[in-house]
Each structure stands twice: as C-alpha cells, then as structure tokens.
Design an enzyme around this catalytic site. Structure first.
Site, PDB file in Angstrom:
ATOM      1  N   GLY A  12       0.784  -1.233   0.000  1.00  0.00           N
ATOM      2  CA  GLY A  12       0.000   0.000   0.000  1.00  0.00           C
ATOM      3  C   GLY A  12       0.812   1.277   0.000  1.00  0.00           C
ATOM      4  O   GLY A  12       0.320   2.333   0.421  1.00  0.00           O
ATOM      5  N   ASN A  14       1.685   3.100  -2.589  1.00  0.00           N
ATOM      6  CA  ASN A  14       1.048   4.085  -3.482  1.00  0.00           C
ATOM      7  C   ASN A  14      -0.209   4.660  -2.842  1.00  0.00           C
ATOM      8  O   ASN A  14      -0.475   5.862  -2.959  1.00  0.00           O
ATOM      9  CB  ASN A  14       0.729   3.455  -4.842  1.00  0.00           C
ATOM     10  N   MET A  89      -4.044  -6.635  -7.039  1.00  0.00           N
ATOM     11  CA  MET A  89      -3.508  -7.642  -7.937  1.00  0.00           C
ATOM     12  C   MET A  89      -4.584  -8.620  -8.435  1.00  0.00           C
ATOM     13  O   MET A  89      -4.328  -9.804  -8.614  1.00  0.00           O
ATOM     14  CB  MET A  89      -2.367  -8.405  -7.240  1.00  0.00           C
ATOM     15  N   ARG A  90      -5.758  -8.092  -8.694  1.00  0.00           N
ATOM     16  CA  ARG A  90      -6.862  -8.932  -9.137  1.00  0.00           C
ATOM     17  C   ARG A  90      -7.528  -8.240 -10.319  1.00  0.00           C
ATOM     18  O   ARG A  90      -7.709  -7.025 -10.294  1.00  0.00           O
ATOM     19  CB  ARG A  90      -7.845  -9.057  -7.967  1.00  0.00           C
ATOM     20  N   ASN A 106      -5.503   3.188 -12.590  1.00  0.00           N
ATOM     21  CA  ASN A 106      -4.537   2.227 -12.053  1.00  0.00           C
ATOM     22  C   ASN A 106      -3.132   2.763 -12.267  1.00  0.00           C
ATOM     23  O   ASN A 106      -2.896   3.528 -13.207  1.00  0.00           O
ATOM     24  CB  ASN A 106      -4.687   0.888 -12.795  1.00  0.00           C
ATOM     25  N   HIS A 108       0.651   1.276 -13.040  1.00  0.00           N
ATOM     26  CA  HIS A 108       1.302   0.046 -13.494  1.00  0.00           C
ATOM     27  C   HIS A 108       2.799   0.314 -13.644  1.00  0.00           C
ATOM     28  O   HIS A 108       3.189   1.341 -14.209  1.00  0.00           O
ATOM     29  CB  HIS A 108       0.691  -0.398 -14.831  1.00  0.00           C
ATOM     30  N   SER A 135       3.207   3.924 -15.410  1.00  0.00           N
ATOM     31  CA  SER A 135       2.110   4.551 -16.152  1.00  0.00           C
ATOM     32  C   SER A 135       0.873   4.601 -15.281  1.00  0.00           C
ATOM     33  O   SER A 135       0.557   3.628 -14.592  1.00  0.00           O
ATOM     34  CB  SER A 135       1.766   3.718 -17.398  1.00  0.00           C
ATOM     35  N   ASP A 144      -4.465  -3.778 -18.269  1.00  0.00           N
ATOM     36  CA  ASP A 144      -3.435  -2.752 -18.491  1.00  0.00           C
ATOM     37  C   ASP A 144      -3.507  -2.114 -19.884  1.00  0.00           C
ATOM     38  O   ASP A 144      -2.477  -1.745 -20.462  1.00  0.00           O
ATOM     39  CB  ASP A 144      -2.024  -3.347 -18.268  1.00  0.00           C
TER      40      ASP A 144
HETATM   41  C1  GAR Z   1       3.497  -0.979  -7.363  1.00  0.00           C
HETATM   42  O1  GAR Z   1       4.785  -0.984  -7.909  1.00  0.00           O
HETATM   43  C2  GAR Z   1       2.454  -0.960  -8.457  1.00  0.00           C
HETATM   44  O2  GAR Z   1       2.821  -0.201  -9.567  1.00  0.00           O
HETATM   45  C3  GAR Z   1       2.379  -2.420  -8.801  1.00  0.00           C
HETATM   46  O3  GAR Z   1       2.484  -3.108  -7.593  1.00  0.00           O
HETATM   47  C4  GAR Z   1       3.211  -2.305  -6.657  1.00  0.00           C
HETATM   48  C5  GAR Z   1       2.339  -2.125  -5.461  1.00  0.00           C
HETATM   49  O4  GAR Z   1       3.069  -1.498  -4.420  1.00  0.00           O
HETATM   50  N1  GAR Z   1       1.156  -2.714  -9.473  1.00  0.00           N
HETATM   51  C6  GAR Z   1       0.997  -3.708 -10.322  1.00  0.00           C
HETATM   52  O5  GAR Z   1       1.883  -4.485 -10.625  1.00  0.00           O
HETATM   53  C7  GAR Z   1      -0.391  -3.821 -10.901  1.00  0.00           C
HETATM   54  N2  GAR Z   1      -0.482  -4.920 -11.779  1.00  0.00           N
HETATM   55  P1  GAR Z   1       2.305  -0.751  -3.257  1.00  0.00           P
HETATM   56  O6  GAR Z   1       1.296  -1.761  -2.672  1.00  0.00           O
HETATM   57  O7  GAR Z   1       3.378  -0.441  -2.261  1.00  0.00           O
HETATM   58  O8  GAR Z   1       1.638   0.449  -3.824  1.00  0.00           O
END
Ligand code: GAR
Length: 187
Positions: A12, A14, A89-90, A106, A108, A135, A144
C-alpha cells in the site's frame, strides 16, 4: 472534494502516497475508503492509522460476481466517485468496469503499452531496455490496456536487479500517481 476509494492487495505504498497528498488543503480529492482483497494487507493498518475507513474481504470461496458486488457496495456506501487501484492484484470483471466506466484508474510499473501484466522489471532488464518507468491509466476490461494518462521514466543501470529497478520506479510512482489522480478528478 472528490471522493476516492483505493483498492490495494498488499504494502500500500502508493495508497499512502495518495493519502499523504490529500492532506494538502488544495488537493482536489480525499481518500474516503481503502479496500483490500487481502485482509492482512499491511496497507490496511496504515490507512486505519490515518483515520480512513477500511474494508477487506477475501474472495476465497466466493463467486467473482458475489465478491465484486460486495466491493461495489462498500464503495457506493462510502460515496466513492473514483476508484484508484494501487497494487490491487486482481483483474476486475467487465461487468464491474462497465459500472464504473472511466471512473477507475490504475498505476502500473512499466511504460505501457510495454510489459502489461506481472514481472515488469525483470522483463525490461532481460530485454536489455535502457529505460523503465510507470504509467497511470484508465481501467478497461482488458488488462493494463486503457488510455494512458501520464508516465514517468527512469534509467535502467547496468547492475540493476528487478528489486533495485523497482525501488527506483517506485519513487516515481509515488510522485506521479497523486499528481495524475488530482488532474483526472478535475478533468
Ligand atoms: C506498485 O509498484 C504498483 O505499480 C504495482 O504493484 C506495486 C504495489 O506497491 N502494481 C501492479 O503491478 C499492478 N499490476 P504498493 O502496494 O506499495 O503500492
């Protein structure tokens, strides 16, 4: 202020960056709910500490439609106007996305359209790329693939591992996502 719900699955960071940015008086959005498909997601603790409402539900043993109806209900009950996926991640179903058309974004960790899906940093290094990045995009049914709202780029250095590259990209994610979300909700 525009009401944002954030969906997470783990750390979490982000989400925390979105929440931190929303503390500024001139931020056009507020985070009103953080929801997770993983009840033990570390990000839920952080959100609760920040005084934000949380919701968590494991989809295990539930039909996808039933699970998504519960998430949808929690978001609507909180008055959410825009959903920000942050390490969620779903894959959301077409039905769910259609109900929230143009109201889900989102982040990515790649320069889309390159490297959709998982293991983006390992794939960029293996390909010999010199640049990577992240992105922010609008979410559509297709993984995506929605329109890209903003990107940030970082160099790939000769000694990079997927972890070292991920850390460099993550710094940019934390900067790019709040800024892009603020612009998106005031579009
Ligand atoms: C982040 O790097 C995000 O961009 C990526 O997972 C990480 C989550 O970190 N997202 C994906 O890969 C989406 N398919 P966080 O939980 O610390 O934000």
């Amino acid at each position: 202020r525009h009401r944002v719900g954030v969906l997470i699955s783990g750390r979490g960071s982000n989400m925390a960056a979105l929440v931190a940015a929303a503390k500024a008086a001139d931020c056009p959005y507020e985070v009103v709910l953080v929801a997770s498909d993983k009840p033990d997601a570390a990000g839920l603790t952080h959100a609760a500490e920040q005084g934000i409402a949380t919701f968590s539900l494991s989809p295990k043993g539930m039909a996808k439609a039933e699970y998504e109806a519960a998430i949808d209900g929690a978001l609507r009950e909180a008055g959410v106007e825009t959903i920000a996926l942050a390490g969620y991640m779903r894959l959301l179903s077409g039905d769910f996305v259609a109900k929230w058309r143009d109201r889900i974004v989102n982040i990515h960790p790649s320069l889309l359209p390159a490297y959709k899906g998982l293991d983006t940093h390992a794939r960029a290094i293996a390909a010999g790329d010199r640049e990577a990045g992240c992105s922010v995009h609008v979410v559509t049914e297709e993984l995506d693939a929605g329109s890209v709202l903003a990107q940030a780029r970082v160099p790939i250095l000769p000694d990079d591992t997927p972890d070292s590259l991920a850390a460099r990209v993550l710094v940019e994610e934390h900067r790019l996502y709040p800024q892009t979300l603020a612009e998106y909700v005031t579009r």
